[in-house]
Design a protein around this motif. Sequence first.
Motif, PDB file in Angstrom:
ATOM      1  N   LEU A   1     -21.463  26.439 -11.468  1.00 58.68           N
ATOM      2  CA  LEU A   1     -22.157  26.652 -10.201  1.00 58.68           C
ATOM      3  C   LEU A   1     -21.216  27.291  -9.175  1.00 58.68           C
ATOM      4  O   LEU A   1     -20.096  26.808  -8.987  1.00 58.68           O
ATOM      5  CB  LEU A   1     -22.683  25.321  -9.656  1.00 58.68           C
ATOM      6  CG  LEU A   1     -23.650  24.557 -10.562  1.00 58.68           C
ATOM      7  CD1 LEU A   1     -23.973  23.199  -9.964  1.00 58.68           C
ATOM      8  CD2 LEU A   1     -24.909  25.376 -10.789  1.00 58.68           C
ATOM      9  N   PRO A   2     -21.631  28.345  -8.515  1.00 60.81           N
ATOM     10  CA  PRO A   2     -20.778  29.006  -7.521  1.00 60.81           C
ATOM     11  C   PRO A   2     -20.335  28.039  -6.419  1.00 60.81           C
ATOM     12  O   PRO A   2     -21.140  27.280  -5.884  1.00 60.81           O
ATOM     13  CB  PRO A   2     -21.665  30.108  -6.941  1.00 60.81           C
ATOM     14  CG  PRO A   2     -22.725  30.340  -7.966  1.00 60.81           C
ATOM     15  CD  PRO A   2     -22.932  29.013  -8.640  1.00 60.81           C
ATOM     16  N   GLY A   3     -19.050  28.050  -6.111  1.00 68.17           N
ATOM     17  CA  GLY A   3     -18.513  27.233  -5.027  1.00 68.17           C
ATOM     18  C   GLY A   3     -18.410  25.746  -5.338  1.00 68.17           C
ATOM     19  O   GLY A   3     -18.086  24.960  -4.459  1.00 68.17           O
ATOM     20  N   ASP A   4     -18.677  25.340  -6.559  1.00 67.10           N
ATOM     21  CA  ASP A   4     -18.633  23.931  -6.944  1.00 67.10           C
ATOM     22  C   ASP A   4     -17.253  23.617  -7.525  1.00 67.10           C
ATOM     23  O   ASP A   4     -16.882  24.175  -8.556  1.00 67.10           O
ATOM     24  CB  ASP A   4     -19.722  23.646  -7.981  1.00 67.10           C
ATOM     25  CG  ASP A   4     -19.860  22.179  -8.319  1.00 67.10           C
ATOM     26  OD1 ASP A   4     -19.007  21.365  -7.903  1.00 67.10           O
ATOM     27  OD2 ASP A   4     -20.825  21.839  -9.007  1.00 67.10           O
ATOM     28  N   PRO A   5     -16.484  22.737  -6.888  1.00 63.96           N
ATOM     29  CA  PRO A   5     -15.125  22.456  -7.347  1.00 63.96           C
ATOM     30  C   PRO A   5     -15.044  21.462  -8.515  1.00 63.96           C
ATOM     31  O   PRO A   5     -13.960  21.233  -9.040  1.00 63.96           O
ATOM     32  CB  PRO A   5     -14.470  21.859  -6.105  1.00 63.96           C
ATOM     33  CG  PRO A   5     -15.587  21.139  -5.430  1.00 63.96           C
ATOM     34  CD  PRO A   5     -16.798  22.033  -5.647  1.00 63.96           C
ATOM     35  N   ARG A   6     -16.169  20.896  -8.924  1.00 60.59           N
ATOM     36  CA  ARG A   6     -16.126  19.868  -9.960  1.00 60.59           C
ATOM     37  C   ARG A   6     -15.859  20.452 -11.345  1.00 60.59           C
ATOM     38  O   ARG A   6     -16.282  21.572 -11.643  1.00 60.59           O
ATOM     39  CB  ARG A   6     -17.454  19.106 -10.007  1.00 60.59           C
ATOM     40  CG  ARG A   6     -17.750  18.348  -8.749  1.00 60.59           C
ATOM     41  CD  ARG A   6     -19.112  17.718  -8.775  1.00 60.59           C
ATOM     42  NE  ARG A   6     -20.151  18.763  -8.759  1.00 60.59           N
ATOM     43  CZ  ARG A   6     -21.448  18.517  -8.781  1.00 60.59           C
ATOM     44  NH1 ARG A   6     -21.886  17.271  -8.830  1.00 60.59           N
ATOM     45  NH2 ARG A   6     -22.323  19.503  -8.748  1.00 60.59           N
ATOM     46  N   PRO A   7     -15.203  19.673 -12.200  1.00 63.48           N
ATOM     47  CA  PRO A   7     -15.064  20.101 -13.596  1.00 63.48           C
ATOM     48  C   PRO A   7     -16.369  19.898 -14.341  1.00 63.48           C
ATOM     49  O   PRO A   7     -17.236  19.129 -13.920  1.00 63.48           O
ATOM     50  CB  PRO A   7     -13.970  19.173 -14.138  1.00 63.48           C
ATOM     51  CG  PRO A   7     -14.014  17.961 -13.267  1.00 63.48           C
ATOM     52  CD  PRO A   7     -14.486  18.426 -11.915  1.00 63.48           C
ATOM     53  N   CYS A   8     -16.502  20.587 -15.447  1.00 61.90           N
ATOM     54  CA  CYS A   8     -17.708  20.511 -16.270  1.00 61.90           C
ATOM     55  C   CYS A   8     -17.300  20.249 -17.713  1.00 61.90           C
ATOM     56  O   CYS A   8     -16.495  20.986 -18.286  1.00 61.90           O
ATOM     57  CB  CYS A   8     -18.484  21.828 -16.172  1.00 61.90           C
ATOM     58  SG  CYS A   8     -20.047  21.807 -17.065  1.00 61.90           S
TER      59      CYS A   8
END
Length: 65
Positions: free
Chosen positions: A52-59
């Motif tokens: 997701l753009p601008g999302d700092p979380r890891p996936c």
Amino acid sequence: MEGNGRSGFLFFVWSTSGYQLIERSGEPPRPGQEVEDGELRYRVTKLAPSPLPGDPRPCAYLSPA
């Protein structure tokens, strides 16, 4: 993680009908670990930045175990 106010991590779960992004709290599992979602079991294939753009979380990317 702070950033845009989101914390935790995402699961990227693929299926024959498409994929889902599922939000979870806490620390993400490591590649190679197995996780459960209801009665289904998955293996973490990789840990990468959120799609997701601008999302700092890891996936954590999952495949059926």
